[in-house]
Design a protein around this motif. Structure first.
Motif, short mmCIF file in Angstrom:
data_model
loop_
_atom_site.label_atom_id
_atom_site.label_comp_id
_atom_site.label_asym_id
_atom_site.label_seq_id
_atom_site.Cartn_x
_atom_site.Cartn_y
_atom_site.Cartn_z
N ALA A 59 0.86 -1.19 0.00
CA ALA A 59 0.00 0.00 0.00
C ALA A 59 0.89 1.23 0.00
O ALA A 59 1.80 1.34 0.83
N ASP A 71 -7.98 5.31 6.87
CA ASP A 71 -8.73 4.57 5.86
C ASP A 71 -8.07 3.24 5.54
O ASP A 71 -8.74 2.21 5.37
N HIS A 72 -6.74 3.26 5.46
CA HIS A 72 -6.02 2.04 5.14
C HIS A 72 -6.16 1.01 6.26
O HIS A 72 -6.42 -0.17 6.01
N ASP A 74 -8.56 0.74 8.39
CA ASP A 74 -9.94 0.24 8.36
C ASP A 74 -10.12 -0.80 7.26
O ASP A 74 -10.79 -1.83 7.45
N THR A 75 -9.53 -0.53 6.10
CA THR A 75 -9.65 -1.46 4.98
C THR A 75 -8.98 -2.79 5.28
O THR A 75 -9.54 -3.86 5.01
N VAL A 76 -7.78 -2.73 5.85
CA VAL A 76 -7.06 -3.96 6.19
C VAL A 76 -7.85 -4.78 7.20
O VAL A 76 -8.03 -6.00 7.04
N ALA A 78 -11.04 -4.73 7.88
CA ALA A 78 -12.29 -5.24 7.33
C ALA A 78 -12.05 -6.42 6.40
O ALA A 78 -12.81 -7.39 6.40
N ARG A 79 -10.98 -6.35 5.62
CA ARG A 79 -10.72 -7.40 4.64
C ARG A 79 -10.16 -8.67 5.26
O ARG A 79 -10.51 -9.78 4.87
N THR A 80 -9.26 -8.53 6.24
CA THR A 80 -8.60 -9.70 6.82
C THR A 80 -9.27 -10.20 8.09
O THR A 80 -9.00 -11.31 8.54
N HIS A 128 -8.59 -0.58 16.26
CA HIS A 128 -9.04 -1.94 15.94
C HIS A 128 -8.62 -2.94 16.99
O HIS A 128 -9.37 -3.88 17.31
#
Length: 249
Positions: A59, A71-72, A74-76, A78-80, A128
């Motif tokens: 990234a 944002d990054h 949160d994305t990580v 949520a995805r993993t 998180h």
């Protein structure tokens, strides 16, 4: 493997220390997210990890951009499904001018950058980790209260600032099951530029140790993987000394 099913985010992963940490995590089964500003260096590290059988993705972002960092993260997560390990080894803008001669504005900018970057990335991970009631935040460099070497300018002061952050984060996150640990180093010669003029400095690092040898990049990755694992579940609010005896009690 020590870190199977764990997700590790490494800021500054394109550098020698960051890549060593990422490789150490990946070798123990972690999903590694390599973060930095230079795509080429990140991609090269990711390819090395994948070639060795590990999992890595990249990234590109600025660790001083709060919105992008949040944002990054949160994305990580949520995805993993989790964000388990976070470490920021983005180097500070070192100024080696003696403090008596250092311009105040330059000093303030250097310290602000390292403090802000570490605060932003740790906050993003901590959000998180608190929710999941687990996680490990690592810092790198450390602080030696017996330091007697002049001429370090902002370098040691910046590390001391990071150590103050580490102590405070450990106090605030401990009740949520989140551990915060620093890897204390006396210097990693392999991370220095491969130039003849650097050889005396590399040798000086080894000479300052009790073991007469310095830690390697592989050592950094292996110790970090252990500290980030559940086998080190009792360790927080402390430094893990990987200086080969350059720093001691």
């Amino acid at each position: 493997m020590l870190l199977e099913n764990k997700t590790a985010v490494v800021y500054g992963a394109g550098g020698s220390i960051g890549s060593a940490l990422a490789k150490g995590f990946a070798a123990e089964g972690a999903r590694c997210v390599l973060v930095g500003r230079t795509p080429g260096t990140l991609d090269a590290v990711a390819e090395e990890i994948r070639a060795a059988g590990g999992h890595a993705e990249t990234a590109v972002l600025d660790a001083l951009d709060e919105a992008a960092v949040n944002d990054h993260a949160d994305t990580v997560a949520a995805r993993t499904g989790s964000l388990d390990i976070s470490v920021n080894v983005i180097t500070q803008d070192a100024i080696f001018t003696p403090l008596a001669d250092m311009p105040v504005a330059e000093f303030a900018r250097a310290i602000e950058k390292v403090a802000a970057s570490q605060l932003l990335t740790t906050k993003a991970a901590a959000r998180h980790m608190v929710k999941q009631e687990s996680g490990v935040i690592l810092f790198f460099g450390g602080s030696d209260h017996n330091q007697k070497q002049p001429g370090l300018g902002t370098v040691q002061i910046g590390m001391d600032v990071v150590e103050s952050l580490r102590r405070q984060w450990a106090c605030e996150l401990g009740e949520h099951g989140v551990r915060v640990v620093t890897l204390l180093t006396g210097g990693i010669p392999e991370s220095f530029p491969d130039m003849p003029e650097m050889e005396p400095q590399k040798q000086a690092i080894a000479d300052a140790t009790l073991l007469r040898r310095a830690a390697t990049l592989a050592d950094v990755g292996q110790v970090a993987a252990f500290v980030a694992s559940d086998r080190a579940r009792t360790m927080t609010s402390t430094q893990v000394n990987i200086s080969c005896g350059a720093h001691g009690d």
